[in-house]
Design an enzyme around this catalytic site. Structure first.
Site, PDB file in Angstrom:
ATOM      1  N   SER A 120       0.789  -1.230   0.000  1.00  0.00           N
ATOM      2  CA  SER A 120       0.000   0.000   0.000  1.00  0.00           C
ATOM      3  C   SER A 120       0.823   1.282   0.000  1.00  0.00           C
ATOM      4  CB  SER A 120      -0.937   0.005   1.205  1.00  0.00           C
ATOM      5  OG  SER A 120      -0.191  -0.037   2.407  1.00  0.00           O
ATOM      6  N   HIS A 174      -5.462  -4.531  -0.952  1.00  0.00           N
ATOM      7  CA  HIS A 174      -5.429  -3.469  -1.976  1.00  0.00           C
ATOM      8  C   HIS A 174      -5.532  -4.029  -3.393  1.00  0.00           C
ATOM      9  CE1 HIS A 174      -4.699   0.227   0.340  1.00  0.00           C
ATOM     10  NE2 HIS A 174      -4.112  -0.576   1.215  1.00  0.00           N
ATOM     11  N   LYS A 189     -11.934  -1.509   1.422  1.00  0.00           N
ATOM     12  CA  LYS A 189     -11.227  -0.709   0.410  1.00  0.00           C
ATOM     13  C   LYS A 189     -12.069  -0.617  -0.866  1.00  0.00           C
ATOM     14  CE  LYS A 189      -7.118  -0.940   2.953  1.00  0.00           C
ATOM     15  NZ  LYS A 189      -6.317  -1.918   3.691  1.00  0.00           N
TER      16      LYS A 189
HETATM   17  C1  PLP Z   1      -6.080  -2.161   5.077  1.00  0.00           C
HETATM   18  C2  PLP Z   1      -5.443  -3.460   5.222  1.00  0.00           C
HETATM   19  C3  PLP Z   1      -5.895  -4.373   6.180  1.00  0.00           C
HETATM   20  C4  PLP Z   1      -6.983  -4.022   7.173  1.00  0.00           C
HETATM   21  O1  PLP Z   1      -8.238  -4.067   6.603  1.00  0.00           O
HETATM   22  P1  PLP Z   1      -9.491  -3.491   7.452  1.00  0.00           P
HETATM   23  O2  PLP Z   1     -10.659  -4.163   6.825  1.00  0.00           O
HETATM   24  O3  PLP Z   1      -9.485  -2.024   7.286  1.00  0.00           O
HETATM   25  O4  PLP Z   1      -9.292  -3.917   8.855  1.00  0.00           O
HETATM   26  C5  PLP Z   1      -5.295  -5.611   6.238  1.00  0.00           C
HETATM   27  N1  PLP Z   1      -4.272  -5.931   5.424  1.00  0.00           N
HETATM   28  C6  PLP Z   1      -3.807  -5.075   4.491  1.00  0.00           C
HETATM   29  C7  PLP Z   1      -2.690  -5.486   3.603  1.00  0.00           C
HETATM   30  C8  PLP Z   1      -4.368  -3.808   4.364  1.00  0.00           C
HETATM   31  O5  PLP Z   1      -3.904  -2.954   3.462  1.00  0.00           O
END
Ligand code: PLP
Length: 393
Positions: A182, A210, A241
């Site tokens: 990310s 992502h 996301k």
């Molecule tokens: C954003 C993210 C998470 C967390 O996801 P949420 O649903 O917001 O708890 C987990 N792993 C990765 C790689 C992320 O980018």
């Protein structure tokens, strides 16, 4: 009397003095191409709302219909009385969307990692973890009690060397990597990592937070991007996301889902996803399966914006996705750049150490299908003005 919480004042003061104190902004509008932030209207380049689903009318309608039928709360943990037909339907649809045998939905992506990693690995095992893996993978790995062995970022040879060194010392090995990273927007060399895992009999897991809704056919994710269907043991995902809502998912082999429902502490001891969440997530899957229009639009926006930024003379790093780092190096410069963009009506975050390595500060521009051509051009104009003013271009 001594104040036993005085250390907290010290810690907060220290954070403020060193510039690491995070001031969190308040939004007075839905997520979309524009936001009202602390009362001011700005163009939004900060969110992970890749497809603009966070305020999509179809999702809102689905929530209204579901709450009429099922109310709001799940009432209990899944294994006692919290599993509704809606959760089962969402799991069935997610498994089909990802082309895997089975899936289990959880409360968030963060929870999905701490729910699943300790089921696959324990004290006698080792986890081979990309050095840039997300915090929730690191926490889930710690919780498992397994030895954590970090390998060099996106380096298949480093993985193989680590496997060879560890193999005889541990009962089982588990490789975990992010699919899309990310901070830089680069993609893990998952085809090579999986091939190595297969060769050495190592379990494999990818966190596609992502990647889902972004890469692969119609946003089917990193496994689809590389055509690796059926070859990874487990995929972790999030609904927060591209899906625009909230919630997590663990997808893969049916027997892993089965064991997870017996053993996972987050599954057994934390209540199910709420009805509005489950209904909105289901509507998001419907939209993604009906048409690739939003995913195509996201990529069109990303390609246009990144090409124009490079033409202006900005360094957009190693990205392969709509995540667009604008590399500035110095953290003070990145913060000043972000401040001046904000004054020009563009909300884009500066990221510095420890979120990214020292000397690699940047502004991260998050593109979305929600942005219009005019939005992108306005953002480019602001970058050009501020970039010239601060002698970056
Ligand atoms: C954003 C993210 C998470 C967390 O996801 P949420 O649903 O917001 O708890 C987990 N792993 C990765 C790689 C992320 O980018």
């Amino acid at each position: 009397m001594t104040d036993r919480l005085a250390w907290i004042d010290e810690e907060l003061k220290n954070l403020k003095e060193t510039g690491f104190y995070n001031s969190i902004r308040t939004l007075g509008s839905p997520q979309g191409s524009h936001l009202v932030v602390d009362g001011k209207q700005v163009l939004n380049f900060c969110s992970n709302n890749y497809l603009g689903l966070a305020n999509h009318p179809r999702l809102v309608e689905a929530v209204n219909a579901a709450t009429k039928r099922l109310g709001v709360g799940p009432g209990a943990v899944r294994s006692i009385a919290g599993t509704m037909d809606l959760h089962i339907e969402l799991e069935r649809r997610m498994a089909a969307f990802k082309g895997v045998e089975s899936s289990v939905v959880l409360q968030s992506g963060f929870v999905a990692n701490s729910a699943s990693i300790p089921v696959l690995a324990g004290k006698e095992d080792a986890i081979l973890s990309d050095e840039l893996n997300h915090a929730s993978i690191i926490d889930g790995s710690r919780l498992s009690g397994a030895k954590i062995i970090r390998f060099k970022h996106a380096d298949p040879q480093a993985l193989e060397d680590a496997i060879k060194a560890a193999q005889s010392q541990y009962r089982r090995l588990l490789m975990i990597t992010d699919g899309v990273f990310s901070m830089d927007g680069d993609i893990a060399p998952l085809d090579q990592l999986v091939e190595i895992c297969e060769r050495y009999g190592v379990m494999s897991m990818v966190d596609d937070a992502h990647g889902e809704g972004v890469v692969g056919k119609g946003g089917r994710g990193i496994v689809d991007h590389f055509g690796l269907h059926g070859r990874l043991d487990l995929e972790v995902g999030t609904f927060s996301k591209a899906f625009g809502v909230a919630g997590g998912v663990v997808a893969g082999k049916a027997k892993i889902s089965d064991l997870l429902k017996q053993r996972s502490r987050a599954f057994l001891f934390s209540s199910a996803m709420t009805v509005p969440n489950a209904a909105a997530n289901l509507a998001a899957v419907d939209l993604l399966e009906e048409s690739t229009a939003l995913v195509d639009r996201l990529w069109g926006n990303a390609r246009f914006f990144q090409a124009e930024m490079r033409k202006l003379g900005f360094d957009t790093g190693v990205t392969q996705t709509p995540i667009t780092p604008v590399m500035l190096g110095d953290v003070q410069l990145a913060r000043e750049f972000s401040r001046q963009l904000y004054d020009a009506g563009v909300f884009a975050m500066a990221l510095g150490f420890p979120t990214v390595p020292q000397g690699k500060a940047r502004i991260r521009v998050m593109l979305s299908a929600a942005h219009s051509q005019q939005d992108l051009e306005n953002c480019l104009d602001a970058f050009e003005q501020v970039g010239k003013r601060l002698n970056v271009i």
